[in-house]
Write an enzyme that holds these catalytic residues in place. Sequence first.
Site, PDB file in Angstrom:
ATOM      1  N   CYS A 120       0.849  -1.199   0.000  1.00 52.38           N
ATOM      2  CA  CYS A 120       0.000   0.000   0.000  1.00 52.38           C
ATOM      3  C   CYS A 120       0.881   1.244   0.000  1.00 52.38           C
ATOM      4  O   CYS A 120       1.192   1.822   1.053  1.00 52.38           O
ATOM      5  CB  CYS A 120      -0.932   0.002   1.208  1.00 52.38           C
ATOM      6  SG  CYS A 120      -2.131   1.350   1.163  1.00 52.38           S
ATOM      7  N   THR A 139     -26.269   4.145  10.531  1.00 49.59           N
ATOM      8  CA  THR A 139     -27.362   3.915   9.583  1.00 49.59           C
ATOM      9  C   THR A 139     -28.083   5.226   9.299  1.00 49.59           C
ATOM     10  O   THR A 139     -28.120   6.117  10.150  1.00 49.59           O
ATOM     11  CB  THR A 139     -28.369   2.873  10.127  1.00 49.59           C
ATOM     12  OG1 THR A 139     -29.366   2.631   9.132  1.00 49.59           O
ATOM     13  CG2 THR A 139     -29.037   3.359  11.405  1.00 49.59           C
ATOM     14  N   TYR A 140     -28.602   5.316   8.100  1.00 53.69           N
ATOM     15  CA  TYR A 140     -29.425   6.465   7.699  1.00 53.69           C
ATOM     16  C   TYR A 140     -30.846   5.997   7.397  1.00 53.69           C
ATOM     17  O   TYR A 140     -31.638   6.722   6.830  1.00 53.69           O
ATOM     18  CB  TYR A 140     -28.802   7.148   6.476  1.00 53.69           C
ATOM     19  CG  TYR A 140     -27.351   7.525   6.689  1.00 53.69           C
ATOM     20  CD1 TYR A 140     -27.001   8.707   7.350  1.00 53.69           C
ATOM     21  CD2 TYR A 140     -26.319   6.690   6.258  1.00 53.69           C
ATOM     22  CE1 TYR A 140     -25.675   9.045   7.567  1.00 53.69           C
ATOM     23  CE2 TYR A 140     -24.993   7.018   6.468  1.00 53.69           C
ATOM     24  CZ  TYR A 140     -24.677   8.197   7.124  1.00 53.69           C
ATOM     25  OH  TYR A 140     -23.358   8.527   7.347  1.00 53.69           O
ATOM     26  N   THR A 171     -31.474  -1.696   8.388  1.00 54.82           N
ATOM     27  CA  THR A 171     -30.390  -2.445   7.721  1.00 54.82           C
ATOM     28  C   THR A 171     -29.539  -3.228   8.710  1.00 54.82           C
ATOM     29  O   THR A 171     -28.448  -3.686   8.364  1.00 54.82           O
ATOM     30  CB  THR A 171     -29.488  -1.480   6.926  1.00 54.82           C
ATOM     31  OG1 THR A 171     -28.918  -0.522   7.835  1.00 54.82           O
ATOM     32  CG2 THR A 171     -30.266  -0.758   5.846  1.00 54.82           C
ATOM     33  N   GLU A 210     -22.954   4.289   0.306  1.00 53.60           N
ATOM     34  CA  GLU A 210     -23.324   3.021   0.920  1.00 53.60           C
ATOM     35  C   GLU A 210     -22.219   1.977   0.724  1.00 53.60           C
ATOM     36  O   GLU A 210     -21.961   1.153   1.607  1.00 53.60           O
ATOM     37  CB  GLU A 210     -24.649   2.531   0.335  1.00 53.60           C
ATOM     38  CG  GLU A 210     -25.830   3.391   0.773  1.00 53.60           C
ATOM     39  CD  GLU A 210     -27.117   3.074   0.041  1.00 53.60           C
ATOM     40  OE1 GLU A 210     -28.143   2.888   0.712  1.00 53.60           O
ATOM     41  OE2 GLU A 210     -27.096   3.031  -1.214  1.00 53.60           O
TER      42      GLU A 210
END
Length: 486
Positions: free
Chosen positions: A123, A380-381, A392, A457
């Site tokens: 990386c 979460t939204y 979810t 998301e």
Amino acid sequence: MSVSPDSFTSPNPFHICNICQKVISKKENGVRVPRPFSSGPSAFIPKEEFDEASTVDPLTEQLLAEAFSSGGRVDHLTQVMGLHSPYLESFLHSQFYLLRMDGPLPLHCRHYIAIMAAARHQCSFLVTQHVREFYRMGVCLDWLKGLQYAPQRLRNLNEINKILAHRPWMITKEHIQNLVKTSEHSWSLAELIHAVVLLAHFHALASFVFGSGINPEVEPKNANSFQSVYISNFCSCDLASDHHLDRDGIFSSTSPGSTDSVSELEALMVRMKRLQEEREEDEASQEEMATRFEKEKKESLLVGSGDFKDEVMPISKVSRFVEDATFGYQDFARRGEDNPPTFRAQDYSWEDHGFSLVNRLYSDIGLLLDEKFRTACDLTYYNMASHEDVDTTMLRRALFNYVHCMYGIRYDDYDYGEVNLLLERSLKVYIKTVTCYPERTTRRMYDSYWRQFRHSEKVHVNLLLMEARMQAELLYALRAITRYMT
């Protein structure tokens, strides 16, 4: 020997085909083309997504402003995480504490351990960041010539670095004993805890960098410049039209607005609803849940690994910080072999065991890590793509627990049959690649799953994978330390 902090992103004599991932000699099949140094924070996500996020969310705007004022720039990693400001805030607090605040290890050693960890996955983005920190501090610059120039005490970390990065279930109390035994190169338990947290943090962060397609940073003087890069012009996979990564159609190209991607979303919603109803009607027995875990663990063998069998990754300049480069990921449950015992979370968990050990030996870091884990998992939204007012929770838990399943960690209270129902094959391939072989992640893999979902998301998916991976590494390492202490 002069080492430039930007030399770690220099071209090497190989490249990887963007379609089949085969390592190809540039001299034979590559073509040199100019392209801009950068086109935003991510190669996978349109730049406009980040501009919109910073103007809509006041917390994101505040965090990015603070990052700019402290460092003179907002790096690409921070901008991508800024799509989820509650998580970014928690991440920045814990990373600042790990790298900057009072702790068992000297500051320059912390950055060198970060370099060692990131180099395990080639990386260069993270390696370059921490090489720059070395130049900023102006100490021990000889260490940047390679791992062999570092003190023996740091080099002794190589064994647990490679094991935690690729096969954490192999770590034992003997590894811990070898590091803390009385000698001129010994580590205290507090120092070792600090080092282990750093290693796990940057292994997992490399997964996020590759999974989110983070672009290299550009020095201001080169902001309008171009770099010469190689792209694949001809590869056997193009000529044969037989892409081995797509032999099962798992990466078939479907546009985000197509009927297939919409039906994929609707089918997932139906499966979630059905699971919720089944939970309320009937609960599987402990024996059945144990059987489902073993089945999922074995099925994970068939996901992704064969695509990379006997593949050789190209040598890059970050390899100077790697020993035993051929040591890589192997499946926890391997066919025809004696496999290590399953790690049962009720016997050793983060909440009941790891947290208190870390906090006792390295004050407050346990609290910060716990907050970060919880923020990623609870975030979460209440929406999913175009659907609103959606719970979810089961989807988030399936993502987190699937990573732990691949690492041999089982939760007795979780029904692993849910993983198969909620995570389609293309998503499983993506998860396994990002978690176990992050340097091999491609745009095609990123685009192949959840085609109707927002980029933010998918970034949340990457946050969950990162935190699940970090926690898995910590569980194995902290259990080994606990066994050594007792």
